[in-house]
Design a protein around this motif. Sequence first.
Motif, PDB file in Angstrom:
ATOM      1  N   ARG A   1      -6.894  -1.150  -2.524  1.00 36.45           N
ATOM      2  CA  ARG A   1      -8.743  -1.738  -2.501  1.00 36.45           C
ATOM      3  C   ARG A   1      -8.979  -2.163  -0.933  1.00 36.45           C
ATOM      4  NH1 ARG A   1      -7.921  -5.352  -7.205  1.00 36.45           N
ATOM      5  NH2 ARG A   1      -8.332  -4.163  -8.958  1.00 36.45           N
ATOM      6  N   LYS A   2      -8.386  -2.485  -0.388  1.00 41.88           N
ATOM      7  CA  LYS A   2      -7.866  -2.555   1.321  1.00 41.88           C
ATOM      8  C   LYS A   2      -8.747  -1.393   2.162  1.00 41.88           C
ATOM      9  CE  LYS A   2      -6.655  -4.761   5.747  1.00 41.88           C
ATOM     10  NZ  LYS A   2      -5.387  -5.159   5.999  1.00 41.88           N
ATOM     11  N   LEU A   3      -7.909  -0.319   1.938  1.00 43.09           N
ATOM     12  CA  LEU A   3      -7.998   1.259   2.792  1.00 43.09           C
ATOM     13  C   LEU A   3      -9.304   1.265   1.947  1.00 43.09           C
ATOM     14  CD1 LEU A   3      -7.080   3.396   4.085  1.00 43.09           C
ATOM     15  CD2 LEU A   3      -5.804   4.218   1.627  1.00 43.09           C
ATOM     16  N   LEU A   4      -9.744   0.993   0.687  1.00 44.11           N
ATOM     17  CA  LEU A   4     -10.872   1.662  -0.046  1.00 44.11           C
ATOM     18  C   LEU A   4     -12.249   1.133   0.475  1.00 44.11           C
ATOM     19  CD1 LEU A   4      -9.916   2.847  -3.394  1.00 44.11           C
ATOM     20  CD2 LEU A   4      -9.666   4.683  -0.928  1.00 44.11           C
ATOM     21  N   GLN A   5     -12.276  -0.168   0.695  1.00 42.18           N
ATOM     22  CA  GLN A   5     -13.044  -0.448   1.506  1.00 42.18           C
ATOM     23  C   GLN A   5     -13.340  -0.864   2.938  1.00 42.18           C
ATOM     24  OE1 GLN A   5     -13.567  -4.365  -0.980  1.00 42.18           O
ATOM     25  NE2 GLN A   5     -11.547  -3.901  -1.698  1.00 42.18           N
TER      26      GLN A   5
END
Length: 451
Positions: A426-430
């Motif tokens: 999620r950190k990568l995608l946000q």
Amino acid sequence: MSLPRVPVQAVQDGSIDPLLSALAGVRSIQRVGRVVEAYGTLIRATGLKAAIGELCHLRNPPGDGDPAFNLAAEVVGVSKQHTLLTPLGALDGISATTEIVASGRQASVRAGDGLLGRILDAHGEPIDGKGPVGAGVEMPIYAASPNPLTRNLIERPFSTGVRAIDSVMTAGEGQRVGIFAVAGGGKSTLLGMLARGGDAEVNVIVLVGERGREVNEFIHDNLGEAGLAKSVIVVATSDRPALERSRAAWVGTAIAEHFRDRGKRVLLLLDSVTRFARALRDVGLAIGEPPARRGFPPSVFSALPRLFERAGNNQAGSITAFYTVLAEDEDGGDPIVEEVRSILDGHIVLSRKLAAAYHYPAIDVLTSLSRTMPRVVDQAHLRAAGQLRKALAKHQDIELLLQLGEYKRGSDPDADFAIDRIGPIRKLLQQPSGELVPFAQSSDTLKKLFA
């Protein structure tokens, strides 16, 4: 008609050739018709000899008592003894005595370096108050797409600056991608990130049917000065006539083709295909086309591939294009969504659920796809992207069990792996809208996550 006599002096001093050249460019016959009917978005003319796609000018003859009037219109059809035109402006001022003069030329737009940093209307004329755009090359707005056998292959990744796109659905240089979203899904914000972070020498941004307020907001809030400096913006707001709104998409594509033909890497952003299709629908129904799918006439579905196929690579340069589509809902069934998805080389789906959870950009990775990604990234990158999708899909399957506290760790190794990785995923995608990430950094982060 007799030719004018050439003065003897012109023959003696050698200036006859320029004179004859000037005479050759003079139109000795003017083709004039009359208005028979004018209502809504349609003008019927009689006595007019003009081809479909030709520009015409409407005027009231001097001395007829009507106020001065000048309006451009485009021929969109022929019906028995009548020529059908759609105006590029309001019909106010047209009367039974209005004359229609055929220009003898197809619609075109001037393109050149003077357009960079400028904001144009659907006629290619500046509306930013910075003066004329200067000389340029005349480009036909209705042109053929490049020969499929002469297109360069898509072999290099196109860096967008958006981690979710560059890592999991990598676009290739010359690819055409659709961005699908319902209202409020964050399309404009994503387009601004692409315009600022895209690895292109020239941006061509087309805003079709936008609210007037949103045009200025997009330029100042999403694009910024740096993005505007290398961009050409074509605008047709929602209050403009239907033909003018559809024309903006063709004009923007023609300008992008000019820069591509000069060997440039061009990024074409069009917002939105849905409003373009609705404008074509208004014109088609006005000239008597039968409605087909959801009220859209057949000409709409034949125009979409003609527009999309003009983007992409040719032997000189590339046009990487992103087209937004405003979906009626997230369940499918929208004919424009279905048609665009079947034509383009990939699709990015923006989720209202993710946007509501403050996950931006709100890209639904599992329903998004780049068809050219296997051609432009290495095997390690492709394998890591597949593992991310697998982990995300598994976590989605067990999410309800986790919320209820029913999942027992150790019962499914894939589920355990997904639970361990969901935070970094999620950190990568946000990503904040003001942050732009180089492609190499996005790729390395993805690979390390699944090393």
